[in-house]
Design an enzyme around this catalytic site. Structure first.
Site, PDB file in Angstrom:
ATOM      1  N   HIS A  63       0.838  -1.202   0.000  1.00 57.86           N
ATOM      2  CA  HIS A  63       0.000   0.000   0.000  1.00 57.86           C
ATOM      3  C   HIS A  63       0.874   1.255   0.000  1.00 57.86           C
ATOM      4  O   HIS A  63       0.690   2.165  -0.826  1.00 57.86           O
ATOM      5  CB  HIS A  63      -0.901  -0.022   1.240  1.00 57.86           C
ATOM      6  CG  HIS A  63      -1.711   1.218   1.459  1.00 57.86           C
ATOM      7  ND1 HIS A  63      -3.075   1.246   1.306  1.00 57.86           N
ATOM      8  CD2 HIS A  63      -1.355   2.480   1.842  1.00 57.86           C
ATOM      9  CE1 HIS A  63      -3.528   2.462   1.569  1.00 57.86           C
ATOM     10  NE2 HIS A  63      -2.493   3.235   1.900  1.00 57.86           N
ATOM     11  N   GLU A  64       1.825   1.318   0.912  1.00 60.32           N
ATOM     12  CA  GLU A  64       2.698   2.496   1.003  1.00 60.32           C
ATOM     13  C   GLU A  64       3.652   2.585  -0.180  1.00 60.32           C
ATOM     14  O   GLU A  64       3.936   3.687  -0.674  1.00 60.32           O
ATOM     15  CB  GLU A  64       3.473   2.470   2.325  1.00 60.32           C
ATOM     16  CG  GLU A  64       2.610   2.575   3.561  1.00 60.32           C
ATOM     17  CD  GLU A  64       1.738   3.821   3.573  1.00 60.32           C
ATOM     18  OE1 GLU A  64       2.197   4.872   3.081  1.00 60.32           O
ATOM     19  OE2 GLU A  64       0.597   3.739   4.056  1.00 60.32           O
ATOM     20  N   HIS A  68       1.917   4.251  -3.031  1.00 63.92           N
ATOM     21  CA  HIS A  68       1.940   5.711  -2.891  1.00 63.92           C
ATOM     22  C   HIS A  68       3.269   6.276  -3.402  1.00 63.92           C
ATOM     23  O   HIS A  68       3.297   7.206  -4.210  1.00 63.92           O
ATOM     24  CB  HIS A  68       1.787   6.106  -1.421  1.00 63.92           C
ATOM     25  CG  HIS A  68       0.409   5.969  -0.873  1.00 63.92           C
ATOM     26  ND1 HIS A  68      -0.718   6.403  -1.529  1.00 63.92           N
ATOM     27  CD2 HIS A  68      -0.024   5.458   0.322  1.00 63.92           C
ATOM     28  CE1 HIS A  68      -1.786   6.168  -0.778  1.00 63.92           C
ATOM     29  NE2 HIS A  68      -1.390   5.598   0.347  1.00 63.92           N
TER      30      HIS A  68
END
Length: 216
Positions: free
Chosen positions: A34-35, A38
Site C-alpha cells: 500500500h505504502e 503511494h
C-alpha cells in the site's frame, strides 16, 4: 464488521486465530505494498522524496506504524507510516496528489482480489476438509482486511487518503481551509473510531466491496 473481540466472544477460536494471522499477513506484506504504491506513483509523477528516504521498498520495518498495526490486528483496519510526499515537485499538485493517494487503496483492492482468487483456488484443490477450511478462512480474512483498509483510507478526513482525493475537487480557497483542518482531524478520527461511529458506514462499504470481490 469483523473484529478480534467479536470473534472471541462468538467462541470461534479458529476464526479468531485466522483473523490475527491474516492481520499479520496484511501488516507485513499488504500494508508495505500500500505504502510502496503511494511512493511509486509519486516517483513516477516527479517526486523523489519517498525514494530518497528509502521508502520504495517491500521491507515492512520501513512502513509499520505501531498504533496502526495494533488497530489492524484488533479491528481489521488501521494505517501504516505515511510515505513522505512533496507536492511542490508535481506539475499539477492537487491532481497528482490525488493520484498518489488513490494508489494505496487501489493496491489493497487488487490484493483483496488476489486473496479471493487464492480462496477459490484452495477451495477447489484442497476441498472443504479441515486444512481447506483453515486456508480458505485465512484468505477470506486477508481479502476482508484489505477491503476494510481500502474503505477506511478513503474516508475524506485528513490525514487519510480520501482527504487528498476530495481536495483535488475543491476550489483553491476551500482546499487551503480544508488542509488547515488536518492538525485536528486525527483527534476527530480517533474519537470516531473509539465511539464506533464509523462502524456502520465502514461495514456497509466493506460488505458491498466483499460481494464484488467474491462475486463467483
Amino acid at each position: 464488521m469483523f473484529s478480534l473481540f467479536k470473534l472471541i466472544r462468538s467462541g470461534n477460536t479458529t476464526a479468531a486465530i485466522m483473523f490475527v494471522l491474516s492481520g499479520c499477513f496484511v501488516v507485513f506484506v499488504c500494508s508495505p505494498i500500500h505504502e510502496l504504491a503511494h511512493g511509486w506513483v509519486a516517483y513516477k509523477l516527479g517526486d523523489k522524496t519517498a525514494k530518497n528516504e528509502g521508502r520504495l521498498t517491500f521491507n515492512p520495518i520501513k512502513h509499520i506504524d505501531p498504533i496502526g498495526m495494533i488497530m489492524i490486528l484488533l479491528f481489521g483496519f488501521g494505517f501504516a507510516k505515511p510515505v513522505p510526499v512533496s507536492m511542490r515537485n508535481f506539475k499539477n499538485p492537487k491532481r497528482d496528489m490525488a493520484l498518489v493517494a488513490i494508489a494505496g487503496p487501489a493496491a489493497n483492492i487488487i490484493l483483496a482480489y488476489l486473496s479471493a482468487m487464492l480462496y477459490y483456488l484452495f477451495l477447489y484443490i484442497v476441498g472443504e476438509n479441515s486444512v481447506g477450511i483453515i486456508l480458505c478462512t485465512f484468505f477470506y480474512y486477508s481479502a476482508y482486511i484489505n477491503i476494510a483498509l481500502a474503505a477506511f483510507n478513503l474516508i475524506p478526513l485528513p490525514p487519510l487518503d480520501g482527504s487528498k482525493v476530495l481536495a483535488a475537487f475543491l476550489p483553491n480557497k476551500a482546499y487551503y481551509k480544508y488542509m488547515q483542518f488536518e492538525r485536528y482531524a486525527m483527534i476527530a478520527l480517533l474519537i470516531l473510531i473509539a465511539t464506533g461511529a464509523l462502524d456502520n458506514i465502514l461495514g456497509i462499504i466493506t460488505g458491498f466491496l466483499m460481494k464484488i470481490v467474491f462475486i463467483f
